[in-house]
Enzyme design. Structure first.
Site, PDB file in Angstrom:
ATOM      1  N   GLU A   1       0.822  -1.219   0.000  1.00  0.00           N
ATOM      2  CA  GLU A   1       0.000   0.000   0.000  1.00  0.00           C
ATOM      3  C   GLU A   1       0.857   1.270   0.000  1.00  0.00           C
ATOM      4  OE1 GLU A   1      -2.639  -0.924  -0.825  1.00  0.00           O
ATOM      5  OE2 GLU A   1      -2.922  -2.878   0.093  1.00  0.00           O
ATOM      6  N   GLY A   2       2.000   1.199  -0.660  1.00  0.00           N
ATOM      7  CA  GLY A   2       2.920   2.330  -0.732  1.00  0.00           C
ATOM      8  C   GLY A   2       4.022   2.160   0.289  1.00  0.00           C
TER       9      GLY A   2
END
Length: 598
Positions: A441-442
């Site tokens: 998620e980053g």
């Protein structure tokens, strides 16, 4: 064997004593969420977590998922039955609007439940976690028809959801993606390409899987400006809204990975699969970021949740394991050695984890409450202020709680000594599972760049200035209170360091952007220290206020809260000065060496 007990008392203290949840009774969904109801729901979630989800955690890690020759995936034994109990209990729709089958309760309550369940079994809870993110994206950007078709079944848990961004050559830089979408002429598209690292991409716990897929429509602009988002179900809904014809999407492989073995992380192949545009053409990132931001908060929660489970086991082990004698004299003279919890260095490790977990929980629930305010308040100014803060906090919460979550699972493992390296004690799994939260998620370096490069200056710095004022006002209002002056003094010093680092970026990063990049991770952690320090100052105030009427277990709880608060301020908060010094060293030395010299 590891154990787990949901920290219901800790949660209720934050919600009732620190955040004052009853002040928001006028918001939709909050009137029903009385303290008694919240505690009852938390207690039921704790029971499911401790008795159903947690016993499957170690076995699920050992067994993992299995892909059959036809591309179908079988989850570990017991997962299907546990998920059915979770689904039947309505847990997936706790905070979803009632019109789509949810209960419409506060998002902060969903966050409480999600922490317990992720502590108990992170791999299993990723399946509904991805579904909740997909629900959020469809709620905001889906058409009315899409909402009616997909949301009731996803909220019920009979259908699940995923998010498909990453490709073999394309991770964070989504402008490079190659998955293509060809319009058919009837409103649908043919989606072709390959996605990797897709959590819960294929499994046998739901009738259908609704994939949200980023792709580029033929002729769209290059880069991120030409990306659209599509709903691509595993089975196309028939005229009755039930799973019909099999779509051209399949699981090509399950990734062999370090942890979260109980979750199917898939390579997904799209071979002219039928997809439906969600939101506007070439605005896919707008729609996907609704899901991404939800996921980032959920991943920050995972960092806290796994660290909490690891801490509980380390504390239990430290009370039982005898080794050596206390430096100040034997504490168990009738035994051949003292429990290792008498040793200061063991206590340093345990208190460090405890202080971050309890402060991080307050940070998480405070941020979740901001989401509720942003979506449910009737006051425009209140909604805007909460939304500003939510955007600012998302990269900090994700980056700091997952970095610390991994550090603290390792710290907890160290307390076990050699036994922590042996699989049967379960500490290795916590370390392995926590590691992914820093990446997906980053990756956390991206979170830090997002904070410094985008969030600080957004709306003229409105959010960061408002937060600085809130913390500064708290320090000033409580400075004369002798019972709180110790906490406000340390918090104000940390705030001063954060403000000075922010000013340094303003003066030195515009002309030389590498200065921002070089200091971004330290800045994210400096910011996290100050926010968690603010949470501890607020918890200390609430604990002091409650002591006058407290007795027995409640009094001991509040006094221990104050001890932990002092530890955070004495031993952890001073790190703000170190982070500030690193930031102000700039990028010159960091960027001086030629690439081939590494």
């Amino acid at each position: 064997m590891p154990t787990y007990k949901a920290p219901v008392n800790e949660t209720m203290f934050v919600l009732n004593d620190v955040l004052g949840l009853e002040r928001y009774r006028n918001f939709s969904g909050f009137a029903e969420a009385t303290p008694d109801i919240i505690e009852a729901i938390a207690t039921e979630a704790a029971k499911l977590s401790e008795e159903v989800l947690f016993p499957l955690n170690l076995a699920g890690d050992r067994e993992g998922c299995r892909r059959n020759e036809d591309g179908s995936v079988v989850v570990p034994k017991g997962f299907r039955g546990a998920f059915e109990l979770y689904r039947a209990g309505g847990w997936l729709g706790l905070a979803v609007p009632e019109e789509f089958g949810g209960q419409g309760l506060p998002y902060v309550l969903h966050t409480v439940v999600a922490e317990y369940m992720s502590s108990a079994n992170m791999s299993l809870m990723m399946y509904p976690g991805l579904t909740q993110g997909a629900i959020a994206a469809i709620l905001v950007h889906g058409s009315q028809e899409q909402k009616q078709t997909y949301l009731p079944k996803m909220v019920a848990g009979t259908w699940s959801g995923t998010m498909n961004l990453t490709e073999p050559h394309c991770g964070t830089d989504l402008g490079m993606l190659r998955t293509r979408a060809v319009p058919v002429g009837d409103g649908s598209y043919r989606i072709s390409g390959q996605k990797i690292f897709i959590s819960a991409g294929e499994h046998d716990m739901a009738e259908n899987i609704v994939h949200l897929v980023l792709a580029r429509i033929e002729g769209a602009p290059a880069g991120t400006k030409g990306i659209s988002l599509f709903i691509v179900p595993k089975f196309l809904p028939d005229e009755n809204g039930e799973p019909g014809r099999r779509n051209g999407v399949s699981c090509g492989a399950i990734e062999h990975k370090m942890g979260i073995h109980g979750n199917a992380t898939c390579v997904m192949n799209y071979d002219e699969a039928t997809g439906y545009l969600i939101g506007a053409e070439n605005k896919g990132l707008n729609a996907m970021f609704v899901m991404m931001n939800e996921a980032r908060l959920g991943v920050g929660l995972q960092g806290l949740a796994v660290a909490e489970a690891a801490y509980q086991n380390a504390a239990s082990y430290a009370r039982e394991r005898i080794q050596g004698r206390s430096l100040s004299g034997p504490k168990a003279p009738d035994r051949p050695a003292d429990p290792i919890i008498v040793h200061p260095d063991i206590r340093r490790a345990l208190l460090t984890i405890k202080a971050w977990n309890e402060g991080g929980r307050a940070f998480l629930l405070w941020t979740a409450l901001k989401s509720d305010i942003a979506h449910r308040s009737s006051e425009e100014s209140e909604r805007q202020a909460a939304d500003d803060l939510l955007g600012l906090m998302t990269p900090i919460l994700k980056g700091v709680l997952t970095d610390k979550g991994f550090d603290h699972t390792v710290m907890a493992q160290q307390i076990f000594g050699g036994h922590g390296y042996i699989e049967e004690h379960g500490m290795s799994q916590y370390v392995r599972d926590a590691r992914i939260a820093m990446i997906y998620e980053g990756a956390n370096g991206i979170q830090a760049l997002d904070l410094v490069g985008r969030k600080l200056g957004m709306n003229g710095g409105r959010a960061v200035m408002a937060l600085f004022k809130e913390i500064g006002d708290f320090c000033e209002e409580n400075r004369a209170d002798e019972s709180l002056s110790f906490f406000t003094k340390h918090l104000k010093k940390g705030l001063n360091d954060l403000q000075a680092a922010t000013m340094w970026f303003m003066q030195h990063a515009m002309a030389k952007p590498d200065n921002a990049g070089a200091g971004s991770t330290d800045y994210m952690h400096l910011f996290g220290l100050v926010v968690v320090g603010y949470m501890w100052a607020r918890m200390a105030k609430a604990a002091q206020a409650g002591l006058a009427a407290a007795a027995g277990e409640r009094e001991a709880f509040l006094r221990n809260k104050l001890i932990t608060a002092r530890f955070f301020m004495e031993r952890i908060m001073p790190e703000t000065a170190l982070r500030k010094a690193r930031i102000e060293s700039g990028a010159e030395t960091m960027m001086a060496m030629a690439a081939e010299a590494f």
